[in-house]
Design a protein around this motif. Structure first.
Motif, PDB file in Angstrom:
ATOM      1  N   ARG A   1    -120.879 -17.547 -44.409  1.00  0.00           N
ATOM      2  CA  ARG A   1    -122.328 -17.549 -44.407  1.00  0.00           C
ATOM      3  C   ARG A   1    -122.786 -16.542 -43.206  1.00  0.00           C
ATOM      4  N   TYR A   2    -121.594 -15.845 -42.776  1.00  0.00           N
ATOM      5  CA  TYR A   2    -122.071 -14.888 -41.524  1.00  0.00           C
ATOM      6  C   TYR A   2    -121.341 -13.703 -41.651  1.00  0.00           C
ATOM      7  N   PRO A   3    -121.230 -12.851 -42.621  1.00  0.00           N
ATOM      8  CA  PRO A   3    -120.599 -11.601 -42.718  1.00  0.00           C
ATOM      9  C   PRO A   3    -120.667 -10.599 -41.854  1.00  0.00           C
ATOM     10  N   LEU A   4    -121.772 -10.670 -41.156  1.00  0.00           N
ATOM     11  CA  LEU A   4    -122.040  -9.573 -40.217  1.00  0.00           C
ATOM     12  C   LEU A   4    -121.114  -9.973 -38.998  1.00  0.00           C
ATOM     13  N   GLN A   5    -120.562 -11.213 -38.880  1.00  0.00           N
ATOM     14  CA  GLN A   5    -119.927 -11.503 -37.601  1.00  0.00           C
ATOM     15  C   GLN A   5    -118.360 -11.689 -38.020  1.00  0.00           C
ATOM     16  N   LEU A   6    -117.870 -11.128 -39.137  1.00  0.00           N
ATOM     17  CA  LEU A   6    -116.525 -11.256 -39.804  1.00  0.00           C
ATOM     18  C   LEU A   6    -115.651 -10.439 -38.565  1.00  0.00           C
ATOM     19  N   GLY A   7    -116.063  -9.528 -38.012  1.00  0.00           N
ATOM     20  CA  GLY A   7    -115.305  -8.676 -37.065  1.00  0.00           C
ATOM     21  C   GLY A   7    -115.097  -9.361 -35.925  1.00  0.00           C
ATOM     22  N   TRP A   8    -116.167 -10.245 -35.494  1.00  0.00           N
ATOM     23  CA  TRP A   8    -115.844 -11.119 -34.100  1.00  0.00           C
ATOM     24  C   TRP A   8    -114.830 -11.981 -34.515  1.00  0.00           C
ATOM     25  N   LEU A   9    -115.001 -12.743 -35.828  1.00  0.00           N
ATOM     26  CA  LEU A   9    -114.263 -13.786 -36.154  1.00  0.00           C
ATOM     27  C   LEU A   9    -112.758 -13.491 -36.111  1.00  0.00           C
ATOM     28  N   ARG A  10    -112.439 -12.185 -36.849  1.00  0.00           N
ATOM     29  CA  ARG A  10    -111.406 -11.619 -36.801  1.00  0.00           C
ATOM     30  C   ARG A  10    -110.599 -11.386 -35.555  1.00  0.00           C
ATOM     31  N   ARG A  11    -111.258 -10.786 -34.453  1.00  0.00           N
ATOM     32  CA  ARG A  11    -110.883 -10.462 -33.103  1.00  0.00           C
ATOM     33  C   ARG A  11    -110.509 -11.623 -32.471  1.00  0.00           C
ATOM     34  N   THR A  12    -111.022 -12.581 -32.632  1.00  0.00           N
ATOM     35  CA  THR A  12    -111.048 -13.959 -31.852  1.00  0.00           C
ATOM     36  C   THR A  12    -110.419 -15.061 -32.549  1.00  0.00           C
ATOM     37  N   GLU A  13    -109.548 -14.876 -33.609  1.00  0.00           N
ATOM     38  CA  GLU A  13    -109.162 -15.795 -34.414  1.00  0.00           C
ATOM     39  C   GLU A  13    -107.819 -16.625 -33.809  1.00  0.00           C
ATOM     40  N   GLU A  14    -107.036 -15.696 -33.144  1.00  0.00           N
ATOM     41  CA  GLU A  14    -106.034 -16.107 -32.439  1.00  0.00           C
ATOM     42  C   GLU A  14    -106.251 -17.013 -31.183  1.00  0.00           C
ATOM     43  N   ALA A  15    -107.103 -16.478 -30.452  1.00  0.00           N
ATOM     44  CA  ALA A  15    -107.346 -16.993 -29.182  1.00  0.00           C
ATOM     45  C   ALA A  15    -108.010 -18.455 -29.293  1.00  0.00           C
ATOM     46  N   ARG A  16    -108.874 -18.642 -30.625  1.00  0.00           N
ATOM     47  CA  ARG A  16    -109.716 -19.729 -30.706  1.00  0.00           C
ATOM     48  C   ARG A  16    -108.647 -20.993 -31.008  1.00  0.00           C
ATOM     49  N   SER A  17    -107.437 -20.644 -31.696  1.00  0.00           N
ATOM     50  CA  SER A  17    -106.427 -21.563 -31.985  1.00  0.00           C
ATOM     51  C   SER A  17    -105.830 -22.526 -30.730  1.00  0.00           C
ATOM     52  N   HIS A  18    -106.154 -21.861 -29.547  1.00  0.00           N
ATOM     53  CA  HIS A  18    -105.596 -22.396 -28.287  1.00  0.00           C
ATOM     54  C   HIS A  18    -106.690 -23.327 -27.668  1.00  0.00           C
ATOM     55  N   LEU A  19    -107.947 -23.498 -28.310  1.00  0.00           N
ATOM     56  CA  LEU A  19    -108.902 -24.169 -27.708  1.00  0.00           C
ATOM     57  C   LEU A  19    -109.082 -25.629 -28.143  1.00  0.00           C
ATOM     58  N   ASP A  20    -109.882 -26.535 -27.402  1.00  0.00           N
ATOM     59  CA  ASP A  20    -110.182 -27.851 -27.805  1.00  0.00           C
ATOM     60  C   ASP A  20    -110.938 -27.956 -28.815  1.00  0.00           C
ATOM     61  N   LEU A  21    -110.271 -27.768 -30.169  1.00  0.00           N
ATOM     62  CA  LEU A  21    -111.056 -27.657 -31.530  1.00  0.00           C
ATOM     63  C   LEU A  21    -111.637 -29.095 -31.924  1.00  0.00           C
ATOM     64  N   ALA A  22    -110.983 -30.040 -31.491  1.00  0.00           N
ATOM     65  CA  ALA A  22    -111.616 -31.316 -31.530  1.00  0.00           C
ATOM     66  C   ALA A  22    -112.947 -31.612 -31.169  1.00  0.00           C
ATOM     67  N   ALA A  23    -112.966 -31.142 -29.821  1.00  0.00           N
ATOM     68  CA  ALA A  23    -114.337 -31.293 -29.119  1.00  0.00           C
ATOM     69  C   ALA A  23    -115.530 -30.296 -29.592  1.00  0.00           C
ATOM     70  N   LEU A  24    -114.816 -29.113 -30.150  1.00  0.00           N
ATOM     71  CA  LEU A  24    -116.069 -28.066 -30.525  1.00  0.00           C
ATOM     72  C   LEU A  24    -116.240 -28.198 -31.916  1.00  0.00           C
ATOM     73  N   THR A  25    -115.516 -28.916 -32.562  1.00  0.00           N
ATOM     74  CA  THR A  25    -115.861 -29.162 -34.051  1.00  0.00           C
ATOM     75  C   THR A  25    -116.810 -30.423 -34.212  1.00  0.00           C
ATOM     76  N   ALA A  26    -116.568 -31.323 -33.305  1.00  0.00           N
ATOM     77  CA  ALA A  26    -117.560 -32.488 -32.967  1.00  0.00           C
ATOM     78  C   ALA A  26    -119.146 -32.335 -32.647  1.00  0.00           C
TER      79      ALA A  26
END
Length: 318
Positions: A36-61
């Motif tokens: 839904r946010y194709p204009l931010q795919l560049g940001w998503l690609r650049r941050t994908e690896e860093a996001r894997s180390h976050l508290d995803l359970a809290a963020l997705t909640a």
């Protein structure tokens, strides 16, 4: 449909703001559904690896299948210079009633990561958001803020040239303004009308909406809309420009001059044209000294805009 009813004093008090926390919360939309946010795919690609180390359970909640987020992630900014640290400090003091109310408004209940003692739940919330900021926003925020600030400058200039009505009706295809009423067509099926009554309407540009957005509950009057110019943020730009101007100024300066029909900062331009910050500043100073650009300070950024002389030069060469 959400309708904000403005009296004469409200119309005069419409203002703009930038909220790092609001941007942080809305970014969960792009993380949840990148399509839904194709204009931010560049940001998503650049941050994908860093996001894997976050508290995803809290963020997705903090987001549901409708891409709604709790209102405590969308504080009304007091100015375009709001700081994340101040917003997180205010969030840390949220009352148990407000915390539960905003989560229930989105999910119908309190998600598992935030059940239990209130203080522990809020500490986890603030820590998860702070880590998300440091890992994915902090390295890119100067560029992103430059786009948001340039949008505000553009909207302000539009008000001066064509009036508030024209500006409001140009914010999004789902936003209309007529006879003192701002109407926002939301995905929420409910029909709400709210008289602003002196509390002020704040307009907040963001990278993470494709239509007009507003608080889920009965929060302060606020309209979030898609900022202009974000499509060029993650891709380098190639601007076709008259060869005659390039022969005089050099290709890089001619490209910069051609692109500055809308205000932009040196940081944003460096990303768009794949030029180092020091180099782009040198080019902009030269163009400004020659009278081909104007510049103005907005917050912590300096925004450049092609002058009448610069526009005449391009028009003559064409």
């Amino acid at each position: 449909m959400l309708r904000y009813v403005l009296n004469e004093a409200d119309v005069a008090a419409v203002r703009f703001g930038i909220s790092p926390l609001c941007e942080l919360g809305l970014s969960l939309r792009g993380i949840r559904d990148p399509s839904r946010y194709p204009l931010q795919l560049g940001w998503l690609r650049r941050t994908e690896e860093a996001r894997s180390h976050l508290d995803l359970a809290a963020l997705t909640a903090l987001i549901d299948d409708r891409l709604w987020t709790p209102d405590f992630l969308n504080p009304r900014p007091e100015s375009p210079l709001t700081r994340l640290g101040d917003e997180l400090a205010a969030l840390a003091d949220i009352t148990p009633a407000e915390f539960e109310r905003d989560l229930v408004a989105v999910h119908g209940n309190v998600p598992e990561p935030f059940r239990g003692p209130h203080r522990a739940a809020v500490r986890r919330l603030v820590a998860a958001l702070d880590e998300l900021w440091e890992a994915t926003f902090e390295p890119h925020w100067p560029r992103m803020r430059a786009v948001l600030e340039a949008d505000i400058v553009h909207r302000g200039r539009l008000i001066a040239q064509s009036g508030l009505s024209t500006m409001l009706n140009g914010l999004a295809s789902t936003v209309d303004y007529a006879d003192g009423v701002v109407s926002i067509r939301l995905r929420d099926p409910s029909d709400r009308t709210k008289a602003i009554g002196g509390s002020g309407l704040t307009l907040v540009p963001t990278m993470f909406t494709t239509r007009g957005s507003a608080p889920v509950g009965d929060g302060p009057p606020m309209l979030m809309y898609a900022a202009r110019g974000q499509g060029a943020l993650w891709e380098t730009e190639r601007v076709a420009n008259p060869a005659a101007v390039a022969a005089i100024l050099g290709e890089t300066r001619a490209r910069l001059l051609a692109a500055l029909g809308d205000p932009a900062s040196s940081t944003e331009l460096g990303v768009r044209f794949d030029v180092t910050a020091s180099a782009v500043n040198q080019h902009l100073r030269a163009l400004h000294d020659a009278g081909l650009l104007t510049r103005t300070r907005y917050g912590r950024s300096v925004l450049y805009l092609r002058s009448e002389l610069g526009s005449a030069l391009l028009a003559g060469a064409a």
